[in-house]
Design a protein around this motif. Structure first.
Motif, PDB file in Angstrom:
ATOM      1  N   UNK A   1     -13.045 -12.322  -4.046  1.00 33.69           N
ATOM      2  CA  UNK A   1     -13.208 -13.636  -4.677  1.00 33.69           C
ATOM      3  C   UNK A   1     -14.405 -13.534  -5.611  1.00 33.69           C
ATOM      4  N   UNK A   2     -14.247 -14.062  -6.819  1.00 33.75           N
ATOM      5  CA  UNK A   2     -15.317 -14.058  -7.812  1.00 33.75           C
ATOM      6  C   UNK A   2     -15.943 -15.448  -7.892  1.00 33.75           C
ATOM      7  N   UNK A   3     -17.066 -15.577  -8.587  1.00 36.99           N
ATOM      8  CA  UNK A   3     -17.685 -16.896  -8.714  1.00 36.99           C
ATOM      9  C   UNK A   3     -16.763 -17.956  -9.336  1.00 36.99           C
ATOM     10  N   UNK A   4     -15.783 -17.527 -10.139  1.00 43.19           N
ATOM     11  CA  UNK A   4     -14.846 -18.480 -10.744  1.00 43.19           C
ATOM     12  C   UNK A   4     -13.840 -19.010  -9.724  1.00 43.19           C
ATOM     13  N   UNK A   5     -13.787 -18.369  -8.545  1.00 43.74           N
ATOM     14  CA  UNK A   5     -12.811 -18.748  -7.528  1.00 43.74           C
ATOM     15  C   UNK A   5     -11.540 -17.916  -7.582  1.00 43.74           C
ATOM     16  N   UNK A   6     -11.428 -17.054  -8.589  1.00 46.73           N
ATOM     17  CA  UNK A   6     -10.251 -16.195  -8.705  1.00 46.73           C
ATOM     18  C   UNK A   6     -10.254 -15.144  -7.607  1.00 46.73           C
ATOM     19  N   UNK A   7      -9.058 -14.714  -7.223  1.00 39.71           N
ATOM     20  CA  UNK A   7      -8.887 -13.688  -6.194  1.00 39.71           C
ATOM     21  C   UNK A   7      -8.121 -12.520  -6.788  1.00 39.71           C
ATOM     22  N   UNK A   8      -8.625 -11.317  -6.538  1.00 37.41           N
ATOM     23  CA  UNK A   8      -8.006 -10.082  -7.015  1.00 37.41           C
ATOM     24  C   UNK A   8      -7.810  -9.153  -5.829  1.00 37.41           C
ATOM     25  N   UNK A   9      -6.644  -8.511  -5.771  1.00 33.62           N
ATOM     26  CA  UNK A   9      -6.326  -7.641  -4.634  1.00 33.62           C
ATOM     27  C   UNK A   9      -6.067  -6.220  -5.082  1.00 33.62           C
ATOM     28  N   UNK A  10      -6.206  -5.313  -4.126  1.00 30.62           N
ATOM     29  CA  UNK A  10      -5.892  -3.909  -4.336  1.00 30.62           C
ATOM     30  C   UNK A  10      -5.465  -3.292  -3.022  1.00 30.62           C
ATOM     31  N   UNK A  11      -4.815  -2.145  -3.106  1.00 28.08           N
ATOM     32  CA  UNK A  11      -4.347  -1.430  -1.913  1.00 28.08           C
ATOM     33  C   UNK A  11      -4.736   0.037  -2.009  1.00 28.08           C
ATOM     34  N   UNK A  12      -4.733   0.710  -0.857  1.00 28.22           N
ATOM     35  CA  UNK A  12      -4.975   2.147  -0.903  1.00 28.22           C
ATOM     36  C   UNK A  12      -3.730   2.838  -1.473  1.00 28.22           C
ATOM     37  N   UNK A  13      -3.982   3.895  -2.238  1.00 33.99           N
ATOM     38  CA  UNK A  13      -2.912   4.677  -2.855  1.00 33.99           C
ATOM     39  C   UNK A  13      -3.216   6.140  -2.576  1.00 33.99           C
ATOM     40  N   UNK A  14      -2.420   6.751  -1.716  1.00 33.66           N
ATOM     41  CA  UNK A  14      -2.644   8.151  -1.343  1.00 33.66           C
ATOM     42  C   UNK A  14      -1.945   9.094  -2.314  1.00 33.66           C
ATOM     43  N   UNK A  15      -2.346  10.353  -2.263  1.00 27.86           N
ATOM     44  CA  UNK A  15      -1.756  11.405  -3.076  1.00 27.86           C
ATOM     45  C   UNK A  15      -1.628  12.656  -2.219  1.00 27.86           C
TER      46      UNK A  15
ATOM     47  N   UNK B   1       0.854  -1.197   0.000  1.00 25.98           N
ATOM     48  CA  UNK B   1       0.000   0.000   0.000  1.00 25.98           C
ATOM     49  C   UNK B   1       0.885   1.240   0.000  1.00 25.98           C
ATOM     50  N   UNK B   2       0.378   2.293  -0.624  1.00 29.51           N
ATOM     51  CA  UNK B   2       1.112   3.561  -0.684  1.00 29.51           C
ATOM     52  C   UNK B   2       0.387   4.562   0.203  1.00 29.51           C
TER      53      UNK B   2
ATOM     54  N   UNK C   1      -6.502  10.276  -3.807  1.00 35.02           N
ATOM     55  CA  UNK C   1      -6.105   8.877  -3.625  1.00 35.02           C
ATOM     56  C   UNK C   1      -7.236   7.899  -3.932  1.00 35.02           C
ATOM     57  N   UNK C   2      -6.888   6.615  -3.907  1.00 35.08           N
ATOM     58  CA  UNK C   2      -7.880   5.580  -4.158  1.00 35.08           C
ATOM     59  C   UNK C   2      -7.907   4.572  -3.019  1.00 35.08           C
ATOM     60  N   UNK C   3      -9.050   3.977  -2.834  1.00 31.35           N
ATOM     61  CA  UNK C   3      -9.245   2.977  -1.788  1.00 31.35           C
ATOM     62  C   UNK C   3      -8.791   1.602  -2.265  1.00 31.35           C
ATOM     63  N   UNK C   4      -8.488   0.752  -1.310  1.00 31.20           N
ATOM     64  CA  UNK C   4      -8.074  -0.619  -1.617  1.00 31.20           C
ATOM     65  C   UNK C   4      -9.165  -1.369  -2.364  1.00 31.20           C
ATOM     66  N   UNK C   5     -10.432  -1.183  -1.961  1.00 34.00           N
ATOM     67  CA  UNK C   5     -11.533  -1.870  -2.610  1.00 34.00           C
ATOM     68  C   UNK C   5     -11.632  -1.482  -4.086  1.00 34.00           C
ATOM     69  N   UNK C   6     -11.434  -0.200  -4.380  1.00 37.13           N
ATOM     70  CA  UNK C   6     -11.481   0.263  -5.767  1.00 37.13           C
ATOM     71  C   UNK C   6     -10.374  -0.375  -6.582  1.00 37.13           C
ATOM     72  N   UNK C   7      -9.190  -0.521  -5.988  1.00 34.77           N
ATOM     73  CA  UNK C   7      -8.084  -1.171  -6.686  1.00 34.77           C
ATOM     74  C   UNK C   7      -8.356  -2.629  -6.970  1.00 34.77           C
ATOM     75  N   UNK C   8      -8.947  -3.323  -6.007  1.00 34.27           N
ATOM     76  CA  UNK C   8      -9.265  -4.740  -6.202  1.00 34.27           C
ATOM     77  C   UNK C   8     -10.339  -4.906  -7.273  1.00 34.27           C
ATOM     78  N   UNK C   9     -11.332  -4.031  -7.269  1.00 36.68           N
ATOM     79  CA  UNK C   9     -12.382  -4.091  -8.289  1.00 36.68           C
ATOM     80  C   UNK C   9     -11.783  -3.812  -9.662  1.00 36.68           C
ATOM     81  N   UNK C  10     -10.883  -2.840  -9.755  1.00 40.80           N
ATOM     82  CA  UNK C  10     -10.244  -2.540 -11.038  1.00 40.80           C
ATOM     83  C   UNK C  10      -9.452  -3.744 -11.547  1.00 40.80           C
TER      84      UNK C  10
END
Length: 131
Positions: free
Chosen positions: A29-43, A15-16, A49-58
């Motif tokens: 976790x998606x229905x396929x079982x895949x996992x995607x992560x994100x972190x908060x990024x400050x400015x 995280x930044x 900045x962006x939230x961790x959830x937004x990064x994971x969704x992206x």
């Protein structure tokens, strides 16, 4: 649950957060079982900045997936680090009409879980948009 927690815990190290020093990560976790992560990024230019959830969704969307089965957010301290209002709306957008579980964790593990409908009752979503 262990895989989501591990993915978020590893991601949180990257995280930044030089201003708040409050590092947050999220893993989806998606229905396929895949996992995607994100972190908060400050400015320095608050509130850009962006939230961790937004990064994971992206990351999920970039991979071509569009539905969240569950999400885990991990932060520091004793307080529950729940998604902000904007991220609750983002999660709803990709709920696929379901009610994904939102797990809230600290460095030691999961503290509690919520349904999205509990955190965002009467949400506005794509099904309410005119055709």
């Amino acid at each position: 649950m262990d895989a989501l927690f591990e993915a978020a815990s590893v991601a949180r190290q990257n995280a930044y957060a030089p201003y708040s020093r409050f590092k947050v990560a999220a893993s989806i976790r998606t229905p396929s079982g895949s996992i995607y992560s994100g972190v908060n990024v400050e400015s320095a230019s608050f509130p850009v900045g962006t939230c961790a959830e937004a990064g994971a969704i992206a990351a999920m969307v970039l991979a071509g997936e569009r539905q969240i089965s569950e999400i885990l957010i991990v932060g520091e301290g004793d307080a529950l680090v729940t998604p902000c209002g904007a991220c609750r709306q983002r999660i709803f957008e990709f709920a696929g009409g379901g009610d994904p579980r939102i797990h809230v964790a600290g460095p030691g593990g999961v503290r509690t879980s919520f349904s999205l409908h509990l955190l965002l009752p009467h949400a506005f979503g794509p099904d309410l948009m005119p055709p």
